[in-house]
Scaffold this motif. Structure first.
Motif, PDB file in Angstrom:
ATOM      1  N   GLY A   1      -6.747   9.002  -3.280  1.00 61.73           N
ATOM      2  CA  GLY A   1      -5.354   9.294  -3.570  1.00 61.73           C
ATOM      3  C   GLY A   1      -4.399   8.192  -3.186  1.00 61.73           C
ATOM      4  O   GLY A   1      -3.261   8.151  -3.686  1.00 61.73           O
ATOM      5  N   GLU A   2      -4.805   7.291  -2.298  1.00 63.95           N
ATOM      6  CA  GLU A   2      -3.926   6.185  -1.927  1.00 63.95           C
ATOM      7  C   GLU A   2      -3.961   5.121  -3.018  1.00 63.95           C
ATOM      8  O   GLU A   2      -4.940   4.995  -3.767  1.00 63.95           O
ATOM      9  CB  GLU A   2      -4.347   5.600  -0.584  1.00 63.95           C
ATOM     10  N   PHE A   3      -2.893   4.313  -3.068  1.00 61.22           N
ATOM     11  CA  PHE A   3      -2.805   3.336  -4.153  1.00 61.22           C
ATOM     12  C   PHE A   3      -2.176   2.040  -3.646  1.00 61.22           C
ATOM     13  O   PHE A   3      -1.597   1.985  -2.560  1.00 61.22           O
ATOM     14  CB  PHE A   3      -2.021   3.897  -5.337  1.00 61.22           C
ATOM     15  N   ILE A   4      -2.333   1.023  -4.458  1.00 59.82           N
ATOM     16  CA  ILE A   4      -1.847  -0.313  -4.115  1.00 59.82           C
ATOM     17  C   ILE A   4      -1.016  -0.849  -5.267  1.00 59.82           C
ATOM     18  O   ILE A   4      -1.286  -0.545  -6.445  1.00 59.82           O
ATOM     19  CB  ILE A   4      -3.027  -1.259  -3.786  1.00 59.82           C
ATOM     20  N   GLU A   5       0.011  -1.624  -4.927  1.00 57.95           N
ATOM     21  CA  GLU A   5       0.876  -2.228  -5.944  1.00 57.95           C
ATOM     22  C   GLU A   5       0.918  -3.736  -5.757  1.00 57.95           C
ATOM     23  O   GLU A   5       1.087  -4.231  -4.644  1.00 57.95           O
ATOM     24  CB  GLU A   5       2.301  -1.689  -5.833  1.00 57.95           C
ATOM     25  N   PHE A   6       0.783  -4.458  -6.863  1.00 57.28           N
ATOM     26  CA  PHE A   6       0.937  -5.911  -6.877  1.00 57.28           C
ATOM     27  C   PHE A   6       2.132  -6.277  -7.739  1.00 57.28           C
ATOM     28  O   PHE A   6       2.363  -5.676  -8.781  1.00 57.28           O
ATOM     29  CB  PHE A   6      -0.288  -6.601  -7.487  1.00 57.28           C
TER      30      PHE A   6
ATOM     31  N   GLU B   1       6.210   7.809   2.118  1.00 50.16           N
ATOM     32  CA  GLU B   1       6.384   7.695   3.565  1.00 50.16           C
ATOM     33  C   GLU B   1       5.301   6.840   4.203  1.00 50.16           C
ATOM     34  O   GLU B   1       5.482   6.305   5.306  1.00 50.16           O
ATOM     35  CB  GLU B   1       6.395   9.091   4.203  1.00 50.16           C
ATOM     36  N   ALA B   2       4.179   6.705   3.523  1.00 49.99           N
ATOM     37  CA  ALA B   2       3.069   5.909   4.059  1.00 49.99           C
ATOM     38  C   ALA B   2       3.098   4.463   3.573  1.00 49.99           C
ATOM     39  O   ALA B   2       2.104   3.742   3.712  1.00 49.99           O
ATOM     40  CB  ALA B   2       1.738   6.557   3.681  1.00 49.99           C
TER      41      ALA B   2
ATOM     42  N   LYS C   1       0.847  -1.182   0.000  1.00 49.45           N
ATOM     43  CA  LYS C   1       0.000   0.000   0.000  1.00 49.45           C
ATOM     44  C   LYS C   1       0.889   1.241   0.000  1.00 49.45           C
ATOM     45  O   LYS C   1       1.818   1.352   0.794  1.00 49.45           O
ATOM     46  CB  LYS C   1      -0.907  -0.012   1.236  1.00 49.45           C
ATOM     47  N   ASN C   2       0.618   2.137  -0.931  1.00 47.86           N
ATOM     48  CA  ASN C   2       1.381   3.396  -1.058  1.00 47.86           C
ATOM     49  C   ASN C   2       2.893   3.162  -1.146  1.00 47.86           C
ATOM     50  O   ASN C   2       3.669   3.760  -0.398  1.00 47.86           O
ATOM     51  CB  ASN C   2       1.079   4.325   0.116  1.00 47.86           C
ATOM     52  N   PRO C   3       3.355   2.280  -2.025  1.00 48.62           N
ATOM     53  CA  PRO C   3       4.798   2.014  -2.115  1.00 48.62           C
ATOM     54  C   PRO C   3       5.576   3.259  -2.535  1.00 48.62           C
ATOM     55  O   PRO C   3       5.047   4.144  -3.220  1.00 48.62           O
ATOM     56  CB  PRO C   3       4.887   0.921  -3.173  1.00 48.62           C
ATOM     57  N   ASP C   4       6.833   3.289  -2.100  1.00 49.51           N
ATOM     58  CA  ASP C   4       7.759   4.371  -2.435  1.00 49.51           C
ATOM     59  C   ASP C   4       7.289   5.724  -1.902  1.00 49.51           C
ATOM     60  O   ASP C   4       7.607   6.776  -2.463  1.00 49.51           O
ATOM     61  CB  ASP C   4       7.979   4.463  -3.955  1.00 49.51           C
TER      62      ASP C   4
END
Length: 636
Positions: free
Chosen positions: A534-539, A517-518, A512-515
């Protein structure tokens, strides 16, 4: 008729109908007609459906079945639905005690009475001819929401009642008349009424078309000829599969042991999947004795509708591959008969009622993968290296106050296949039992308050082998409004295993929110995680394993891999033993390559990409998804 008195896994006896001899030409014509009917039913369903999981991913099955649920034909859609519909039919026949009337439309999704899992609803229409029940036209498809405790996906469910609304052999229509009370119950108790209603009406239309097409055959050729031809095709498919099984030497292959990440609640407690393949004459048994006990969440597997289907698929795909097998072998009940499955009661693969079993897919994927690995020595040209065999099946959801309904988007993220004899693996595809199509980015952007910021091959290299493993995807999705995220994924702790000297692959990851501070790492299985606008997720989906010794790969192919960013300069040297005289032009130093390969062959090896990255102090999921990240990992 209760679930408790239902005989799990029972097969019907021989057909009671009188069989007549059918000439070869008519047999072939009717065989083609059966397959055409199933394909046309599926086409109607995915063209008419509202939700992208059906319309785009084609997460559906369709076909014609006899009066006891024997499969005459089934559509070319996701293999997860091959073989599940017969068990749906037997389940609702048990519930209705055989009381089926012309004009009925039956809805069913009970996972302890044959269903694949509760979101895969079946709609079935009986086919009567001159007062006789010949069979059913039936479809199943994954609907967006089924009314459980969280939108869309519910991995951490308390029991089967918490995971979903159960439709146990309900008559949506009775003698052709809509059951209005049931209709309201079906659609008033889900979050996505409009989408579910559209999808289920499409399912009904597909069944009605299948019924009409089948009765055309009956009216032209007669019921005895049509049904006798169907049973002859079943016997043919059975003979063909038994012939292939008989070619495998008798014995016990395995065990192969794999580990699932967790049960969606008890973190860091991995679950064991132990698989043996037993060959005796012309029958094959997949034995899961030794696998993990059932768990207190939705991470259990319906025995009939999911596990048996996985076993049927594994055997068929290895022995009767449509792309390589020299003869056409239709998909029908005959393919199921030589395959047996053992899963002790009370394990994750044969849970006890009322255990929840909503999130069952990755476990079945691992059974298929284990089966392939177990048969590697016996069938080296028909297997692959370890596949990604795990999906991040995700639900993005929120409430739209303007329309007064939830928006809900389901997405399957693609992994990759392992290397195979004579060919490199396929990259970025939904593999094995899933085999669904990916949802286009445009589908997400146009219809939902979520945006895809990135969607490409993950930056880490492919697993080395004589034939390299496949590369999974990296994908980043961003919420434009506040919402929730749920997932039933896996394979974040146990990497795909290589065969014949290849290298193991890479595990998946979810952040969640890679790269930022969160940044926060997420388990593969979560339920109802809040995301702010505005938050995002990476797989990152798994890179599958290699097949064969990398030192046997032609140096010219290694050079092409470097040019294509499928491998790095370091791996070209350390795994493949290829030396470049000039790293700018990638001219191969033939003498140095020969010498290095001879040196590496004298050194006991057996490596994985995870070990390769660990040696450099880098976790495998740390590669930034950028050009700079590619340079960091030695990629050109």
């Amino acid at each position: 008729m209760s679930v408790i008195d239902y005989e799990v896994g029972r097969q019907p006896g021989p057909p009671a109908r009188r069989r007549v001899e059918v000439d070869p030409i008519t047999l072939r014509v009717l065989g083609g007609a059966y397959h055409a009917i199933a394909k046309e039913m599926a086409g109607v369903l995915f063209r008419m459906s509202y939700s992208s999981i059906i319309r785009e991913s084609e997460d559906l099955g369709a076909g014609i079945f006899d009066a006891e649920g024997r499969e005459l034909c089934e559509s070319d859609s996701t293999p997860m639905h091959i073989g599940s519909l017969p068990w749906y039919i037997r389940g609702f026949l048990h519930r209705l005690d055989g009381e089926i009337e012309d004009g009925d439309v039956i809805v069913h999704n009970h996972p302890y009475l044959g269903a694949s899992h509760s979101p895969d609803i079946a709609v079935a229409v009986p086919i009567f001819h001159e007062g006789e029940l010949l069979g059913f036209a039936a479809v199943t498809a994954h609907v967006l929401d089924i009314g459980g405790s969280y939108p869309g996906i519910n991995a951490d469910a308390f029991d089967v009642y918490a995971e979903a609304k159960l439709y146990n052999g309900l008559r949506w229509y009775r003698r052709g008349e809509l059951n209005e009370d049931l209709d309201r119950m079906l659609f008033d108790n889900v979050r996505t009424e409009t989408m579910n209603r559209g999808d289920m009406n499409a399912m009904l239309a597909a069944c009605e078309l299948g019924k009409e097409r089948f009765l055309r055959l009956v009216n032209r050729y007669g019921a005895d000829v049509v049904m006798s031809a169907a049973y002859e095709w079943m016997d043919y498919s059975e003979r063909m599969l038994r012939n292939e099984i008989a070619k495998i030497p008798d014995g016990v292959y395995g065990p192969v042991v794999g580990w699932l990440d967790d049960d969606a609640r008890n973190r860091d407690v991995r679950l064991r999947v132990e698989t043996r393949v037993v060959v005796e004459g012309d029958e094959i048994t997949i034995d899961l004795t030794g696998s993990n006990p059932e768990v207190p969440t939705g991470f259990n597997v319906p025995f009939e509708g999911s596990l048996l289907v996985g076993a049927y698929y594994a055997v068929r795909t290895i022995l009767l591959d449509e792309a390589t097998f020299p003869e056409h072998v239709p998909q029908n009940d005959g393919v199921f008969r030589p395959v047996n499955v053992i899963a002790p009661k009370g394990t994750i693969f044969n849970p006890s009622f009322p255990r929840a079993c909503f999130s069952r897919f990755t476990q079945v994927q691992r059974v298929v993968d284990n089966t392939i690995l177990a048969l590697a020595d016996a069938l080296p040209q028909q297997v692959t290296g370890g596949n990604s065999a795990g999906i991040h099946f995700c639900a993005y959801a929120g409430f739209d106050e303007e329309v007064g309904q939830y928006w809900l988007y389901l997405e399957v993220n693609e992994g990759s296949y392992g290397g195979r004899y004579g060919k490199d693996a396929m990259d970025s595809v939904d593999n094995l039992m899933a085999n669904t199509r990916n949802n286009p980015i445009e589908e997400l952007d146009m219809r939902f308050p979520v945006r895809c910021d990135q969607y490409e091959l993950r930056p880490e290299p492919a697993a080395p082998g004589k034939w390299r493993g496949g590369i999974g995807i990296i994908r980043r999705n961003r919420f434009l409004v506040d919402g929730t995220y749920s997932c039933e994924g896996d394979r974040q702790t146990d990497s795909p295993k290589a065969v014949f000297g290849g290298w193991d692959g890479l595990v998946a990851s979810c952040r969640k929110n890679p790269d930022t501070e969160a940044e926060e790492g997420l388990p593969a299985k979560v339920t109802g995680i809040p995301f702010a606008a505005g938050e995002f997720i990476e797989f990152r989906e798994p890179n599958a394993a290699g097949y064969g010794d990398p030192l046997e790969r032609a140096p010219e192919m290694v050079r092409e891999d470097v040019l294509d960013d499928f491998t790095t300069l370091e791996l070209a040297r350390d795994a493949y033993g290829v030396v470049f005289a000039d790293e700018a032009t990638l001219e191969i130093d033939v003498a140095a390559t020969t010498a290095l390969r001879e040196e590496l062959r004298r050194t006991p090896r057996g490596r994985s990409l995870t070990e390769h990255f660990a040696d450099r102090g880098l976790p495998p999921s740390s590669a930034p998804a950028s050009v700079a990240g590619n340079k960091e990992f030695g990629l050109r």
